[in-house]
Scaffold this active site. Sequence first.
Site, short mmCIF file in Angstrom:
data_model
loop_
_atom_site.label_atom_id
_atom_site.label_comp_id
_atom_site.label_asym_id
_atom_site.label_seq_id
_atom_site.Cartn_x
_atom_site.Cartn_y
_atom_site.Cartn_z
N ASP A 47 40.54 34.66 34.62
CA ASP A 47 40.82 35.35 35.88
C ASP A 47 41.63 34.48 36.83
O ASP A 47 41.83 33.29 36.58
CB ASP A 47 39.51 35.81 36.55
CG ASP A 47 38.43 34.71 36.54
OD1 ASP A 47 38.77 33.54 36.31
OD2 ASP A 47 37.25 35.03 36.77
N GLU A 78 32.78 42.45 38.52
CA GLU A 78 31.65 42.62 39.41
C GLU A 78 30.79 43.81 38.96
O GLU A 78 31.24 44.62 38.13
CB GLU A 78 32.15 42.85 40.84
CG GLU A 78 33.01 41.72 41.41
CD GLU A 78 32.19 40.48 41.77
OE1 GLU A 78 31.06 40.32 41.28
OE2 GLU A 78 32.71 39.66 42.55
N HIS A 80 27.99 38.78 37.20
CA HIS A 80 29.38 39.00 36.78
C HIS A 80 29.81 37.99 35.75
O HIS A 80 29.28 36.87 35.67
CB HIS A 80 30.33 39.04 37.99
CG HIS A 80 30.66 37.73 38.64
ND1 HIS A 80 30.52 37.51 39.99
CD2 HIS A 80 31.15 36.57 38.14
CE1 HIS A 80 30.92 36.28 40.28
NE2 HIS A 80 31.29 35.68 39.17
C1 GLP Z 1 33.27 32.56 39.38
C2 GLP Z 1 34.20 32.84 38.19
C3 GLP Z 1 33.40 33.13 36.96
C4 GLP Z 1 32.21 32.20 36.95
C5 GLP Z 1 31.24 32.62 38.01
C6 GLP Z 1 30.11 31.64 38.24
O1 GLP Z 1 33.64 33.13 40.55
N1 GLP Z 1 35.19 33.84 38.37
O2 GLP Z 1 34.21 32.99 35.81
O3 GLP Z 1 31.55 32.24 35.73
O4 GLP Z 1 31.92 32.94 39.20
O5 GLP Z 1 30.54 30.54 38.96
P1 GLP Z 1 29.84 29.13 38.89
O6 GLP Z 1 29.98 28.67 37.49
O7 GLP Z 1 30.61 28.26 39.83
O8 GLP Z 1 28.44 29.33 39.28
#
Ligand code: GLP
Length: 260
Positions: free
Chosen positions: A67, A143, A138
């Site tokens: 993404d 979402e 997500h």
């Molecule tokens: C982010 C990314 C995701 C990620 C998730 C969890 O915003 N777009 O790919 O897995 O949210 O984030 P984190 O690993 O920092 O907890």
Amino acid sequence: MEVIVLPGPDDVARVAADVVADVVRRRPGAVLGLATGSSPVGVYAELARRVTAGELDLTGVSGFALDEYVGLPAGHPESYAAVIARDVTGPLGLDPARVHVPDGRAADLEAAAEAYEQALADAGGVDVQLLGIGANGHIGFNEPTSSFGSRTRLKTLAARTRADNARFFTSPDEVPLHCLTQGLGTILGARRLLLVAQGSAKAEAVAAAVEGPLTSMVPASALQLHPRATVVVDEEAAARLTLLDHYRQVYAAKPDWQRP
Ligand code: GLP
């Protein structure tokens, strides 16, 4: 799906890196699906360590990010293009020409999303897709209520996701409202899924994804549809799983020939 519960984040990083390394050993030109966020950071660090130690060669692989934010200025340090270049492409010794991130600055975002799907198809699809999980369940930026059939497209970030990701920006208002993200259908097209989660903040989302009903309210529950999904979690992230003992027994009894 396979659920591997390990003592701490370092163990999660090591075992997830084993899976990626095994895929690349079998197929040196493998296509890696790259996640951003903090969850996979330890996995990348462990892979980078192995590359530096001469234990692993990733020069032949391609990478596709999940993404990208829409609307950040070129070169913004928190754009996923910058994060991937900094945390992944450089340290892992990947060929930058073979690392792809959706174009969140395109004038025509729909065309950019279609082009990304085409590039993924042209590369032959993803061999192993690394995933984190958001506190709201997500994956990528899919979402709650994202379609299980969705492809790469424009999405609006949930308020909770924007709040969670505000830590990477100087102010919460700076977090973009929109993103381009691979869809759940795109992600399910990868030949192998590898989700990592650490810490108690993820415990509820992990339990809902692994043991809850298949529902677009928990986009990560889509993993239940995949024939080869592995979830690697530490004790804290595993805390809400009801079949914890079963997962431990299965992993302890896993035949050597099935281990990476
Ligand atoms: C982010 C990314 C995701 C990620 C998730 C969890 O915003 N777009 O790919 O897995 O949210 O984030 P984190 O690993 O920092 O907890």
